[in-house]
Design a protein around this motif. Sequence first.
Motif, PDB file in Angstrom:
ATOM      1  N   GLU A  37      49.113  40.867  38.667  1.00 20.20           N
ATOM      2  CA  GLU A  37      48.010  41.034  37.704  1.00 20.20           C
ATOM      3  C   GLU A  37      46.668  40.692  38.343  1.00 20.20           C
ATOM      4  O   GLU A  37      45.631  41.157  37.903  1.00 20.20           O
ATOM      5  CB  GLU A  37      48.258  40.179  36.461  1.00 20.20           C
ATOM      6  CG  GLU A  37      49.160  40.899  35.468  1.00 20.20           C
ATOM      7  CD  GLU A  37      49.668  39.999  34.357  1.00 20.20           C
ATOM      8  OE1 GLU A  37      49.198  38.846  34.243  1.00 20.20           O
ATOM      9  OE2 GLU A  37      50.554  40.462  33.606  1.00 20.20           O
ATOM     10  N   ASN A  38      46.714  39.866  39.369  1.00 17.97           N
ATOM     11  CA  ASN A  38      45.485  39.515  40.093  1.00 17.97           C
ATOM     12  C   ASN A  38      45.278  40.451  41.299  1.00 17.97           C
ATOM     13  O   ASN A  38      44.608  40.106  42.256  1.00 17.97           O
ATOM     14  CB  ASN A  38      45.562  38.048  40.567  1.00 17.97           C
ATOM     15  CG  ASN A  38      44.196  37.453  40.790  1.00 17.97           C
ATOM     16  OD1 ASN A  38      43.248  37.763  40.070  1.00 17.97           O
ATOM     17  ND2 ASN A  38      44.077  36.617  41.811  1.00 17.97           N
ATOM     18  N   PHE A  39      45.851  41.640  41.231  1.00 19.78           N
ATOM     19  CA  PHE A  39      45.726  42.662  42.275  1.00 19.78           C
ATOM     20  C   PHE A  39      46.199  42.172  43.640  1.00 19.78           C
ATOM     21  O   PHE A  39      45.649  42.526  44.668  1.00 19.78           O
ATOM     22  CB  PHE A  39      44.275  43.191  42.364  1.00 19.78           C
ATOM     23  CG  PHE A  39      43.802  43.841  41.098  1.00 19.78           C
ATOM     24  CD1 PHE A  39      43.978  45.200  40.882  1.00 19.78           C
ATOM     25  CD2 PHE A  39      43.183  43.088  40.105  1.00 19.78           C
ATOM     26  CE1 PHE A  39      43.561  45.798  39.702  1.00 19.78           C
ATOM     27  CE2 PHE A  39      42.764  43.682  38.916  1.00 19.78           C
ATOM     28  CZ  PHE A  39      42.949  45.040  38.721  1.00 19.78           C
ATOM     29  N   MET A  40      47.209  41.313  43.650  1.00 17.00           N
ATOM     30  CA  MET A  40      47.796  40.757  44.877  1.00 17.00           C
ATOM     31  C   MET A  40      46.743  40.019  45.722  1.00 17.00           C
ATOM     32  O   MET A  40      46.717  40.124  46.940  1.00 17.00           O
ATOM     33  CB  MET A  40      48.470  41.855  45.708  1.00 17.00           C
ATOM     34  CG  MET A  40      49.266  42.823  44.872  1.00 17.00           C
ATOM     35  SD  MET A  40      51.009  42.559  44.818  1.00 17.00           S
ATOM     36  CE  MET A  40      51.559  43.109  46.374  1.00 17.00           C
ATOM     37  N   VAL A  41      45.873  39.316  45.009  1.00 14.29           N
ATOM     38  CA  VAL A  41      44.918  38.413  45.670  1.00 14.29           C
ATOM     39  C   VAL A  41      45.318  37.000  45.233  1.00 14.29           C
ATOM     40  O   VAL A  41      45.521  36.762  44.041  1.00 14.29           O
ATOM     41  CB  VAL A  41      43.472  38.718  45.237  1.00 14.29           C
ATOM     42  CG1 VAL A  41      42.496  37.722  45.854  1.00 14.29           C
ATOM     43  CG2 VAL A  41      43.090  40.145  45.601  1.00 14.29           C
ATOM     44  N   CYS A  42      45.435  36.074  46.178  1.00 19.71           N
ATOM     45  CA  CYS A  42      45.880  34.716  45.839  1.00 19.71           C
ATOM     46  C   CYS A  42      44.819  34.013  44.986  1.00 19.71           C
ATOM     47  O   CYS A  42      43.667  33.887  45.403  1.00 19.71           O
ATOM     48  CB  CYS A  42      46.147  33.914  47.115  1.00 19.71           C
ATOM     49  SG  CYS A  42      46.492  32.176  46.789  1.00 19.71           S
ATOM     50  N   VAL A 250      33.422  45.281  48.220  1.00 20.88           N
ATOM     51  CA  VAL A 250      33.840  45.259  46.815  1.00 20.88           C
ATOM     52  C   VAL A 250      35.163  44.507  46.681  1.00 20.88           C
ATOM     53  O   VAL A 250      36.108  44.756  47.428  1.00 20.88           O
ATOM     54  CB  VAL A 250      34.013  46.707  46.279  1.00 20.88           C
ATOM     55  CG1 VAL A 250      34.537  46.707  44.846  1.00 20.88           C
ATOM     56  CG2 VAL A 250      32.688  47.464  46.348  1.00 20.88           C
ATOM     57  N   GLU A 251      35.213  43.604  45.717  1.00 21.36           N
ATOM     58  CA  GLU A 251      36.470  42.897  45.454  1.00 21.36           C
ATOM     59  C   GLU A 251      37.491  43.877  44.908  1.00 21.36           C
ATOM     60  O   GLU A 251      37.148  44.821  44.203  1.00 21.36           O
ATOM     61  CB  GLU A 251      36.229  41.780  44.427  1.00 21.36           C
ATOM     62  CG  GLU A 251      35.549  40.566  45.011  1.00 21.36           C
ATOM     63  CD  GLU A 251      35.432  39.455  43.982  1.00 21.36           C
ATOM     64  OE1 GLU A 251      36.449  39.141  43.330  1.00 21.36           O
ATOM     65  OE2 GLU A 251      34.325  38.929  43.825  1.00 21.36           O
ATOM     66  N   ARG A 252      38.756  43.599  45.233  1.00 21.34           N
ATOM     67  CA  ARG A 252      39.820  44.536  44.860  1.00 21.34           C
ATOM     68  C   ARG A 252      39.848  44.799  43.351  1.00 21.34           C
ATOM     69  O   ARG A 252      40.054  45.914  42.910  1.00 21.34           O
ATOM     70  CB  ARG A 252      41.166  43.984  45.333  1.00 21.34           C
ATOM     71  CG  ARG A 252      42.275  45.002  45.296  1.00 21.34           C
ATOM     72  CD  ARG A 252      43.533  44.415  45.907  1.00 21.34           C
ATOM     73  NE  ARG A 252      43.513  44.415  47.352  1.00 21.34           N
ATOM     74  CZ  ARG A 252      44.399  43.761  48.103  1.00 21.34           C
ATOM     75  NH1 ARG A 252      45.351  43.058  47.533  1.00 21.34           N
ATOM     76  NH2 ARG A 252      44.335  43.816  49.422  1.00 21.34           N
ATOM     77  N   LYS A 253      39.618  43.740  42.575  1.00 22.52           N
ATOM     78  CA  LYS A 253      39.701  43.904  41.120  1.00 22.52           C
ATOM     79  C   LYS A 253      38.575  44.799  40.571  1.00 22.52           C
ATOM     80  O   LYS A 253      38.702  45.350  39.484  1.00 22.52           O
ATOM     81  CB  LYS A 253      39.721  42.545  40.413  1.00 22.52           C
ATOM     82  CG  LYS A 253      38.462  41.706  40.577  1.00 22.52           C
ATOM     83  CD  LYS A 253      38.558  40.457  39.694  1.00 22.52           C
ATOM     84  CE  LYS A 253      37.264  39.729  39.498  1.00 22.52           C
ATOM     85  NZ  LYS A 253      36.762  38.855  40.497  1.00 22.52           N
ATOM     86  N   ASN A 254      37.494  44.946  41.323  1.00 18.91           N
ATOM     87  CA  ASN A 254      36.374  45.782  40.864  1.00 18.91           C
ATOM     88  C   ASN A 254      36.370  47.172  41.493  1.00 18.91           C
ATOM     89  O   ASN A 254      35.496  47.992  41.191  1.00 18.91           O
ATOM     90  CB  ASN A 254      35.035  45.099  41.204  1.00 18.91           C
ATOM     91  CG  ASN A 254      34.910  43.750  40.529  1.00 18.91           C
ATOM     92  OD1 ASN A 254      35.448  43.556  39.441  1.00 18.91           O
ATOM     93  ND2 ASN A 254      34.219  42.819  41.161  1.00 18.91           N
ATOM     94  N   MET A 255      37.309  47.420  42.411  1.00 13.91           N
ATOM     95  CA  MET A 255      37.269  48.653  43.204  1.00 13.91           C
ATOM     96  C   MET A 255      37.268  49.919  42.343  1.00 13.91           C
ATOM     97  O   MET A 255      36.474  50.825  42.550  1.00 13.91           O
ATOM     98  CB  MET A 255      38.444  48.672  44.185  1.00 13.91           C
ATOM     99  CG  MET A 255      38.389  49.767  45.228  1.00 13.91           C
ATOM    100  SD  MET A 255      36.966  49.637  46.345  1.00 13.91           S
ATOM    101  CE  MET A 255      37.545  48.435  47.546  1.00 13.91           C
ATOM    102  N   LYS A 256      38.152  49.950  41.355  1.00 14.46           N
ATOM    103  CA  LYS A 256      38.258  51.166  40.540  1.00 14.46           C
ATOM    104  C   LYS A 256      36.960  51.428  39.764  1.00 14.46           C
ATOM    105  O   LYS A 256      36.474  52.558  39.718  1.00 14.46           O
ATOM    106  CB  LYS A 256      39.451  51.062  39.577  1.00 14.46           C
ATOM    107  CG  LYS A 256      39.671  52.354  38.815  1.00 14.46           C
ATOM    108  CD  LYS A 256      40.960  52.360  38.028  1.00 14.46           C
ATOM    109  CE  LYS A 256      41.062  53.678  37.270  1.00 14.46           C
ATOM    110  NZ  LYS A 256      42.283  53.764  36.468  1.00 14.46           N
ATOM    111  N   ASP A 257      36.394  50.373  39.179  1.00 14.82           N
ATOM    112  CA  ASP A 257      35.148  50.538  38.419  1.00 14.82           C
ATOM    113  C   ASP A 257      34.020  51.058  39.308  1.00 14.82           C
ATOM    114  O   ASP A 257      33.234  51.912  38.897  1.00 14.82           O
ATOM    115  CB  ASP A 257      34.712  49.197  37.800  1.00 14.82           C
ATOM    116  CG  ASP A 257      35.645  48.782  36.666  1.00 14.82           C
ATOM    117  OD1 ASP A 257      36.387  49.662  36.170  1.00 14.82           O
ATOM    118  OD2 ASP A 257      35.636  47.596  36.290  1.00 14.82           O
ATOM    119  N   ILE A 258      33.937  50.548  40.519  1.00  6.58           N
ATOM    120  CA  ILE A 258      32.897  50.991  41.450  1.00  6.58           C
ATOM    121  C   ILE A 258      33.113  52.462  41.815  1.00  6.58           C
ATOM    122  O   ILE A 258      32.174  53.264  41.851  1.00  6.58           O
ATOM    123  CB  ILE A 258      32.888  50.106  42.726  1.00  6.58           C
ATOM    124  CG1 ILE A 258      32.478  48.667  42.379  1.00  6.58           C
ATOM    125  CG2 ILE A 258      31.997  50.696  43.820  1.00  6.58           C
ATOM    126  CD1 ILE A 258      31.005  48.466  42.079  1.00  6.58           C
TER     127      ILE A 258
END
Length: 269
Positions: A37-42, A250-258
Amino acid sequence: MEVTVKKNIFEKKGLPVGIWTKCMKCDNILLQKDFEENFMVCPGCGYYARLGARERIEFIVDKRSFKEINAHISSVNFLDFPEYSNKIEKSGINDAVVTGEAKVGGYSVVIAVMDFGFMGGSMGSVVGEKIVRAIERALKKKYHVIIVSASGGARMQEGIISLMQMGKTSAALAKLADRRLAFISILTDPTTGGVAASYAMLGDINISEPKALIGFAGPRVIEQTIRQQLPEGFQFSEFLEKHGMIDIVVERKNMKDILIKILKFFYDR
Ligand SMILES: [Zn+2]
């Protein structure tokens, strides 16, 4: 979903696999579900786990919109390179890139995503050919192109044919530019060698994930060649952004929005 982080320790201790996972960097034990759920970011140390092509596609494109193209092209050991045929067979996937059509925020795109898990994301004849065919598909359909790179460079087992892919993919991208279609390049950890030196750096917009290693040759080789010490953070995304090689980190969680914002700009202009 296939997990790229260590899970053997759970198997060894007889713990159920797939429920827990461990951060490669800080050794934090994490619930697999939370981690995904955290886009595989620790959540503890911010470490970005490397993603396989399919996981990456899932994070970026609209649900069930991905249609793979040219899935069955696979490499041939034309130089009779020792062990190469075995490596291809053992991997269970065809090559280091997955290509297809998809929608991102409702916008149609052609997308190519590299997989570092297949022989270090190395670029041989199949990677080059699939990227070029993907670009040709985009030309035909008038779609913009997204390529997500993760690569150690050219594939030595295919010798000079691998190096030729640099020119071949760059020429295809030039055609895309002639037709005023955009190429959005996403560089992930690591993007190096012949991929960094060809299509990965040719984006109309070059995006990267935080702290990704991006460069042509490794720092030690460069230091030995120029006989100078390299600055701190050299070859990482933030350094490259500061020096104009990368447009935006860009952070992974924001990638799609960007990506949606960028696609809106290109499609609605
Ligand atoms: Zn961690």
